[in-house]
Design a protein around this motif. Structure first.
Motif, short mmCIF file in Angstrom:
data_model
loop_
_atom_site.label_atom_id
_atom_site.label_comp_id
_atom_site.label_asym_id
_atom_site.label_seq_id
_atom_site.Cartn_x
_atom_site.Cartn_y
_atom_site.Cartn_z
N SER A 47 0.83 -1.21 0.00
CA SER A 47 0.00 0.00 0.00
C SER A 47 0.86 1.25 0.00
CB SER A 47 -0.94 0.00 1.21
OG SER A 47 -0.22 -0.02 2.42
N SER A 67 2.23 1.64 -3.40
CA SER A 67 1.14 2.12 -4.24
C SER A 67 0.97 3.62 -4.10
CB SER A 67 -0.16 1.41 -3.87
OG SER A 67 -1.26 1.94 -4.56
N HIS A 68 1.11 4.12 -2.88
CA HIS A 68 0.99 5.56 -2.66
C HIS A 68 2.13 6.31 -3.34
CE1 HIS A 68 0.04 9.36 -0.76
NE2 HIS A 68 1.30 9.46 -0.41
N GLU A 128 -10.67 -1.04 -2.20
CA GLU A 128 -9.24 -0.76 -2.37
C GLU A 128 -8.38 -1.85 -1.75
OE1 GLU A 128 -8.16 3.21 -1.28
OE2 GLU A 128 -9.82 4.12 -2.39
N SER A 129 -8.82 -3.10 -1.94
CA SER A 129 -8.10 -4.26 -1.43
C SER A 129 -7.32 -4.98 -2.50
CB SER A 129 -9.10 -5.24 -0.78
OG SER A 129 -9.73 -4.67 0.35
N TYR A 147 -4.27 -4.75 -5.43
CA TYR A 147 -3.10 -4.01 -5.91
C TYR A 147 -2.57 -4.69 -7.16
CZ TYR A 147 -3.31 -2.15 -1.18
OH TYR A 147 -3.73 -1.59 -0.02
N ARG A 149 0.23 -0.90 -7.34
CA ARG A 149 -0.69 0.22 -7.40
C ARG A 149 -2.10 -0.23 -7.04
NH1 ARG A 149 2.81 0.29 -11.65
NH2 ARG A 149 3.91 2.22 -12.15
N THR A 150 -2.83 0.59 -6.33
CA THR A 150 -4.21 0.27 -6.01
C THR A 150 -5.06 0.23 -7.27
OG1 THR A 150 -3.96 1.39 -3.87
CG2 THR A 150 -6.20 0.91 -4.60
N TYR A 172 -8.54 0.66 -8.97
CA TYR A 172 -9.79 1.37 -8.68
C TYR A 172 -10.93 0.97 -9.61
CZ TYR A 172 -6.87 4.39 -5.80
OH TYR A 172 -6.00 4.86 -4.84
#
Length: 269
Positions: free
Chosen positions: A35, A38-39, A217-218, A220, A224-225, A227
């Motif tokens: 995560s 991903s951010h 948002e579980s 990746y 990256r997440t 969406y």
């Protein structure tokens, strides 16, 4: 992770990139989770920086966890005189960013059957923070732990017992780690390469259940997440689904008579 922590990470990354560029030495984050990585990619996108360039604030960066396909990794920023190949070669010969610790029982005949949780729990009991430890790869009567160089020294000195098993620890080259995550090869037909369709196929879910995981948002994809369930996976994409596991999408190998795609994945076990 709370938004405040994400803001801290963004500020930390900018500072490290600037220091590498201005001072001419390698800088790095602690080990980051999926995560957090991903951010980082999201931050690059918001600033108009392509993640394919591997450059930020004038410094080239490497995502490094000690071996290919590591799940937990550092962002390492390089000075202008060093490229990725030189950095990785230097880390194998004289580690400065992270080290690999080999853990084995003193007496394998009387040792417990230890799993990932046992090793991690014993390391946490030493007062080590999770972001100081990368992946832990476990095998039969052994484990390899990737950690920051300072923490690796501490592990070698202080970790002497896991559950009821006395152990010994020694630093080794990351190339000495011959354990890799195991996976199961799966093949089957899907309507399309949409990520919700592939996730539903791999984990035996309905498309709506897969979509709910994406909306939460579980999911990746390559750190990256995800969406949107409508995103088409590319061959080689690494997908992690919180609460279910992770897999590598190898792509289609043909079509069925009804026009469905026959796809192959490697699901980690």
């Amino acid at each position: 992770m709370e938004e405040k922590s994400f803001e801290f990470l963004a500020g930390r990354v900018r500072d490290l990139a600037n220091r590498a560029y201005q001072n001419g030495f390698v800088t790095h984050t602690d080990f980051l989770s999926l995560s957090e990585l991903s951010h980082f990619y999201k931050m690059l996108a918001s600033e108009g920086v392509s993640s394919n360039v591997h450059e930020y604030c004038g410094s080239h960066y490497v995502i490094y966890g000690g071996f290919d396909d590591a799940e937990r990794a550092m962002i390492c920023f390089l000075p202008d005189y060093m490229d990725e190949e030189t950095f990785l070669l230097s880390e194998k010969t004289e580690p400065s960013v992270l080290s690999c610790v080999h853990i084995t029982p003193l007496n394998s005949k009387f040792s417990d059957d230890l799993n990932h949780r046992d090793y991690l729990g014993s390391l946490m009991n030493l007062g080590i923070e999770r972001d100081q430890i990368g992946d832990i790869l476990t095998g039969d009567k052994e484990a390899f732990v990737f950690a920051t160089t300072e923490i690796a020294e501490m592990i070698c000195k202080e970790l002497v017992r896991i559950k009821h098993t006395s152990v010994k620890c020694e630093k080794v080259s990351s190339s000495d780690c011959d354990i890799r995550p195991a996976f199961e090869e799966i093949g089957g037909s899907v309507a399309s390469e949409r990520c919700d369709a592939i996730i539903a196929f791999v984990y035996h879910l309905s498309r709506s259940e897969a979509q709910k995981l994406i909306e939460a948002e579980s999911v990746y994809i390559d750190g990256r997440t995800a969406y949107s369930g409508g995103y088409d996976l590319k061959p080689g994409s690494r997908v992690s689904v919180r609460g279910h596991g992770k897999f590598i999408y190898d792509g289609p190998s043909g079509t069925t008579r009804k026009g469905r795609l026959f796809v192959n994945v490697r699901k980690f076990v």
